[in-house]
Design an enzyme around this catalytic site. Structure first.
Site, PDB file in Angstrom:
ATOM      1  N   GLU A  70       2.199   1.927  -3.392  1.00  0.00           N
ATOM      2  CA  GLU A  70       1.182   2.585  -4.232  1.00  0.00           C
ATOM      3  C   GLU A  70       1.195   4.101  -4.000  1.00  0.00           C
ATOM      4  OE1 GLU A  70      -2.877   4.154  -3.403  1.00  0.00           O
ATOM      5  OE2 GLU A  70      -3.000   2.009  -2.971  1.00  0.00           O
ATOM      6  N   VAL A  89     -28.077 -11.062   1.707  1.00  0.00           N
ATOM      7  CA  VAL A  89     -27.209 -11.018   0.526  1.00  0.00           C
ATOM      8  C   VAL A  89     -26.425 -12.316   0.513  1.00  0.00           C
ATOM      9  CG1 VAL A  89     -25.303  -9.839  -0.622  1.00  0.00           C
ATOM     10  CG2 VAL A  89     -27.022  -8.505   0.615  1.00  0.00           C
ATOM     11  N   SER A 106     -29.473   7.497 -17.140  1.00  0.00           N
ATOM     12  CA  SER A 106     -29.848   7.861 -15.770  1.00  0.00           C
ATOM     13  C   SER A 106     -29.086   9.081 -15.280  1.00  0.00           C
ATOM     14  CB  SER A 106     -29.607   6.684 -14.827  1.00  0.00           C
ATOM     15  OG  SER A 106     -28.252   6.275 -14.867  1.00  0.00           O
ATOM     16  N   LYS A 162     -20.141  15.058 -21.615  1.00  0.00           N
ATOM     17  CA  LYS A 162     -21.505  14.555 -21.699  1.00  0.00           C
ATOM     18  C   LYS A 162     -21.717  13.382 -20.742  1.00  0.00           C
ATOM     19  CE  LYS A 162     -22.163  15.849 -26.552  1.00  0.00           C
ATOM     20  NZ  LYS A 162     -22.428  15.350 -27.928  1.00  0.00           N
ATOM     21  N   PRO A 163     -22.903  13.305 -20.133  1.00  0.00           N
ATOM     22  CA  PRO A 163     -23.217  12.127 -19.319  1.00  0.00           C
ATOM     23  C   PRO A 163     -23.118  10.858 -20.157  1.00  0.00           C
ATOM     24  CG  PRO A 163     -24.817  13.866 -18.937  1.00  0.00           C
ATOM     25  CD  PRO A 163     -23.983  14.308 -20.094  1.00  0.00           C
ATOM     26  N   LYS A 164     -22.626   9.802 -19.551  1.00  0.00           N
ATOM     27  CA  LYS A 164     -22.428   8.541 -20.271  1.00  0.00           C
ATOM     28  C   LYS A 164     -23.633   7.619 -20.178  1.00  0.00           C
ATOM     29  CE  LYS A 164     -18.232   9.946 -21.097  1.00  0.00           C
ATOM     30  NZ  LYS A 164     -18.365  11.311 -20.600  1.00  0.00           N
ATOM     31  N   ARG A 197     -18.272   5.667 -17.131  1.00  0.00           N
ATOM     32  CA  ARG A 197     -17.316   6.765 -17.215  1.00  0.00           C
ATOM     33  C   ARG A 197     -15.967   6.155 -17.585  1.00  0.00           C
ATOM     34  NH1 ARG A 197     -16.026   8.488 -12.573  1.00  0.00           N
ATOM     35  NH2 ARG A 197     -15.040  10.400 -13.292  1.00  0.00           N
ATOM     36  N   GLU A 233      -4.722   7.475   6.752  1.00  0.00           N
ATOM     37  CA  GLU A 233      -5.741   6.674   6.076  1.00  0.00           C
ATOM     38  C   GLU A 233      -6.193   5.520   6.974  1.00  0.00           C
ATOM     39  OE1 GLU A 233      -6.322   4.155   1.904  1.00  0.00           O
ATOM     40  OE2 GLU A 233      -4.486   5.305   2.235  1.00  0.00           O
ATOM     41  N   HIS A 289       0.833  -1.203   0.000  1.00  0.00           N
ATOM     42  CA  HIS A 289       0.000   0.000   0.000  1.00  0.00           C
ATOM     43  C   HIS A 289       0.871   1.258   0.000  1.00  0.00           C
ATOM     44  CE1 HIS A 289      -3.007   2.666   2.369  1.00  0.00           C
ATOM     45  NE2 HIS A 289      -3.201   2.802   1.080  1.00  0.00           N
TER      46      HIS A 289
END
Length: 991
Positions: free
Chosen positions: A72, A321, A862, A857-859, A390, A150, A69
């Site tokens: 990264e 679930v 919705s 533009k929205p992809k 996106r 974090e 981590h």
């Protein structure tokens, strides 16, 4: 590099895509072993890229938890070619982009997006992460603090705590048992005490594992596939192939010594869950038949005859679930997760008995091909009519898939079930046995018995073997008469035809119905061309927010409606139809979306459920208790989330506090809720938007369904214009600095939400603010997060509410809020100079960046729907806002922007309006000492000289008095004037 083909070993031009996907795809395998997927989209207004490295926290040395981590984090902070620590993020910010990364157990993913014209420059900087990272000593020491911050943010998060507890109670010799996040002890203090330089270990880790043959790269751009090839190959073919063997774990972390156990867990929030885990092998290679999905579909079903249906009838559970959960390469889990009621947590063993009775029924019935075919039909439908993602999230998901599926199936692999293998279903079902079980029960009631403490998060728990008699009972259960397989789903759409486009398709929504009771906006989709539609309704009533009691009634009513419709709506959701009920200050919002073929059936069912609700006593008590827990759990939210809540509380004209809501909860009865329903609907005003694969007459017909049901079942009438007054925002005074203090008893961190109020929305001022926010974002992050290491959560952004806007800074830190506030002021002073020295080229870069973000533009259908709906909710109706604002943006000058900053934000700004919310951890100083600290900061280091007429912060002790002492901003005028259906207070139709 003249001929990229010499560095390519294999080309794939046969990647399977959905019928509606117009993008071109090509897969490459470079000679250095790197897998590459190219996505060419000539219409995109955003480019993106991601690299997934198939190594994560399980591969780091045991002596240095969190090293993967930490690696990264460090890759972002300078390379040999671009040594400046913030070069990468600065470039992206100036060119309309953003970036992120994550470290998982067996992979690490890095990704970004950027304006299409700047893809090459961004890729050049990105590629250097994997060619020549610096890992400088100064950045190494500082970034440890970011990793620690974090971790601190997650310490009181029940999700993170349960994940680590799962690791802590498995085979301690298995890599899965490691602590993957890291903190200041594991990455600095402990190594230092042993004479180890953590930077040396970081270099070793990168050298050992960051190899091209375990990297997957995805590039998404406007360029052709050939052009993308020419860009990518020179940049990434030089990444070294170290022939690293991709790590794999064939042994399961839950071996025979770590099964048949029951754990009790004391949570931070007031939650009650039962999690049942069965160890299973890694089934990724069986993706074409997906036996785990088949069983998860049935065990997690919520329709009649389901396990959840039986549990709800007993008042024991609210949700379930179920399904496979990937562990790492080589092993997996099958999870069944229940949200329990107060009664349910007393019947854990009985719930597990019912689970095994359901599994016994599945074994007795055997696998059913028709169920597999139905699942196959649903996934095929999803893939065929999949919304566009996106670009940034798309490349991040595809990068990891390069190692899960053959290149030809990298797009279709997660969706298409192609084979029916009943023997695999039986094999997996035979693993879900009492001999193979682990149980975790989470609840506040277990505080007294939880005597063990997990090392990294401090979670209190108790782990004990399951009694042999209980295991034997579960082994020998018989089927239960109420538990059955689901019936075939008759809501699956059959008609996917596009409706005939109207003669004149409007560019934006238009008002096609305007009466005293309803306004209907309509837009036929001529862009996405999917067989889907979105129906959104705001049912306004003053009863929704008249007082805290009624607000609670509204919440419980909506919970009960959702609960009563669950069996039906679950089948609808499986069939691609969904709905959501929400509550605002003045309305109930109903959103219905999905395949338009049977959308009207779901809409009618929901409205009948809303207006004919018969309240079950058990479900009422459960809903009331859920609301109480939801409000009460606020105290365990992150400090920065608490700070934003208090900011809204202070600035909103009306805002019921959590205390208000809790104090009147006991007064709520079944009778009060039942009486509330006709009272809410007695007088309403409905604002609606219908957008998608619909014709105008169909939209009017859907609106008629809504009105007729309300009139028939509730005798609804229209609201008077005087009942439609909207909420406004408190107006702070010039040169003020108010400080509101709250205490957070749960988290060790504090937080500050500092807000500079800038006035009423108006196109020019909004564009100045938006441009200023774009300019502030990267230097703020670099100054407060990277350089000063105040904490992991550092953000700046524009804030818009009730027609008023401003700039806000949010920081969560282990430092006192007073100190944080002082450093924000230090940054404001630094930014003043930064803005003065900004070159014309840099200024124009930011203008282009904001322009491209506005015009993106929205992809998805919705997302575009929500964009239109926000205009309607705000009552602005400026559907062409983006183009209007871009035109205004082009006229702004750097001098005008600086004047705006100097007038409203700078430390000596004559119209500066500052409100700071300080959420203190219990360890922090009092506000009086905090105020002294702010004054010390103002005089101390030379960065913040006290401005002329400096006023000490004014402490807000009484919110009511604070609001009463100030005025309210006016609401901005709407862009479109809607003709009133009333004349002089009399309904037109009555004249």
């Amino acid at each position: 590099m003249s001929d990229p083909s010499q560095f390519i070993s294999k080309v794939y031009d046969n990647i399977k895509k959905s019928n509606g996907d117009s993008r071109a795809y090509r897969g490459l395998e470079l000679k250095n072993g790197m897998k590459v997927l190219l996505v060419s989209d000539s219409s995109t207004d955003k480019s993106a890229a991601a690299i997934d490295v198939q190594v994560g926290s399980l591969s780091e040395p045991r002596d240095f938890p969190g090293l993967a981590h930490f690696c990264e984090h460090m890759l972002f902070l300078g390379t040999e070619k671009y040594p400046s620590e913030n070069e990468y993020n600065k470039y992206l910010q100036e060119h309309g982009g953003s970036s992120n990364a994550y470290t998982a157990e067996d992979n690490t993913c890095y990704y970004f997006d950027v304006s299409p014209s700047s893809l090459v420059g961004a890729l050049d900087r990105f590629s250097q992460f994997f060619l020549s990272p610096l890992f400088t000593e100064s950045a190494t020491e500082r970034e440890v603090n970011a990793v620690h911050s974090e971790h601190q943010q997650n310490v009181q998060n029940d999700g993170w705590r349960l994940i680590q507890l799962k690791k802590a109670t498995c085979n301690p010799n298995h890599d899965f048992s490691k602590f993957g996040t890291g903190n200041i002890d594991t990455l600095f203090n402990d190594p230092k005490s042993k004479g180890v330089d953590i930077r040396d270990e970081l270099l070793k880790f990168h050298e050992n594992f960051y190899s091209s043959n375990i990297m997957g790269l995805v590039i998404y751009g406007k360029e052709t596939l050939e052009e993308l090839t020419d860009i990518v190959v020179p940049l990434f073919s030089s990444v070294i192939n170290k022939n690293v063997k991709m790590p794999e774990w064939k042994d399961h972390p839950f071996d025979s010594n770590h099964l048949r156990l029951k754990g009790y867990v004391f949570p931070v929030k007031n939650i009650r869950t039962l999690v049942i885990t069965f160890p299973i092998p890694d089934l990724n290679h069986e993706y074409r038949s997906n036996p785990g999905s088949y069983l998860g579909h049935l065990i997690g079903h919520e329709g009649p005859g389901s396990l959840l249906s039986e549990l709800k009838s007993r008042g024991w559970a609210n949700t379930i679930v179920a399904g496979p959960e990937q562990g790492c390469r080589g092993f997996a889990f099958f999870i069944v997760d229940f949200q329990l009621t107060l009664e349910g947590i007393e019947h854990v063993d009985d719930i597990i008995t019912l689970l095994f009775q359901y599994l016994a029924m599945l074994k007795e019935e055997g696998p059913k091909e028709w169920i597999s075919k139905e699942c196959q039909k649903l996934t095929e439908m999803t893939f065929r009519f999949k919304d566009r993602e996106r670009p940034q999230s798309y490349v991040a998901s595809l990068a990891n898939r390069l190692f899960l599926y053959p290149m030809e199936e990298v797009l279709s692999g997660p969706y298409l079930i192609q084979d029916y293998k009943p023997e695999l279903i039986k094999q997996l079902l035979n693993l879900l046995t009492p001999e193979n079980i682990r149980i975790a029960v989470v609840g506040k009631k277990f505080e007294d018995i939880c005597c063990e403490t997990e090392k990294w998060y401090g979670t209190k728990y108790k782990l004990e073997p399951i009694e042999g008699e209980l295991l034997e009972n579960w082994k020998t259960v018989k089927t239960h008469p109420h538990l059955k397989l689901p019936a075939p789903n008759d809501l699956i759409p059959t008609n996917f035809e596009q409706v005939t486009l109207d003669t004149e398709v409007t560019k934006y929504p238009v008002l096609i119905k305007n009466t005293p009771m309803c306004r209907l906006w309509f837009k036929q989709d001529d862009e996405f061309l999917l067989p889907k539609a979105n129906l959104t309704f705001s049912i306004k009533s003053p009863m929704a927010y008249v007082d805290p009691f009624h607000f609670n009634l509204c919440h419980i009513y909506l919970q009960l409606v959702t609960d009563s419709l669950n069996e039906y709506s679950y089948a609808a959701e499986l069939a691609g139809l969904s709905h959501a009920l929400g509550i605002g200050k003045f309305e109930i919002t109903l959103a219905v979306q999905g395949y338009n073929d049977k959308l009207h059936i779901l809409l009618e069912k929901i409205l009948e459920g809303m207006t004919n609700l018969k309240i079950d006593k058990t479900r009422f008590e459960i809903s009331k208790e859920r609301l109480q827990r939801s409000i009460g759990n606020f105290r365990a939210e992150q400090p920065y989330q608490q700070a934003t809540y208090y900011n809204a509380l202070l600035l909103a004209e009306r805002h019921w506090t959590n205390e208000d809501l809790l104090n009147c909860l006991d007064e709520i009865t079944i009778e009060a809720v039942q009486e509330f329903i006709p009272r809410f609907f007695s007088r309403v005003c409905i604002e609606a938007l219908m957008y998608g694969n619909l014709q105008k007459q169909q939209a009017l017909g859907l609106m008629t369904i809504v009105e007729s049901i309300l009139r028939k079942n509730m005798d609804s009438k229209y609201l008077m214009p005087s009942q439609l007054i909207r909420e406004r925002e408190v107006q702070l005074s010039d040169r003020c600095h108010y400080v509101y203090e709250a205490v957070n008893e749960v988290h060790s961190s504090s937080s500050v939400d500092t807000y500079y109020q800038c006035g009423v929305h108006e196109t020019r001022s909004k564009m100045l603010l938006k441009l200023l926010a774009d300019l502030i974002s990267e230097p703020c992050f670099n100054y407060l997060r990277t350089q000063e290491q105040l904490g992991y959560i550092v953000s700046s952004s524009s804030k818009h509410s009730n027609g008023v806007h401003g700039i806000r800074f949010i920081v969560q830190s282990d430092k006192p809020p007073s100190y944080i506030d002082g450093r924000i002021e230090a940054f404001i002073q630094y930014f003043d100079k930064y803005l003065q020295e900004l070159s014309d080229a840099e200024y124009q870069n930011h203008v282009r960046s904001v322009t491209e973000k506005l015009l993106e533009k929205p992809k998805k259908l919705s997302v575009q729907n929500m964009k239109y709906w926000r205009e309607i909710l705000s009552q602005q109706f400026n559907f062409d806002r983006d183009n209007i604002e871009v035109a205004c943006l082009a006229t702004l000058t750097k001098d005008e922007l600086y004047s705006y900053f100097k007038e409203l934000i700078a430390d000596d700004a004559p119209k500066r309006k500052k409100l700071s919310v300080h959420v203190l951890s219990s360890a922090c100083k009092s506000l009086n000492e905090s105020t002294e600290c702010i004054l010390e900061e103002a005089n101390g280091d030379g960065l913040i000289p006290p401005p002329p007429e400096f006023r000490p912060p004014v402490k807000v002790d009484d919110v009511r008095k604070f609001k009463n002492s100030l005025g309210l901003y006016p609401l901005p005028a709407p862009y479109i004037q809607i003709p009133s259906p009333f004349l002089g207070g009399i309904e037109k139709s009555k004249l």
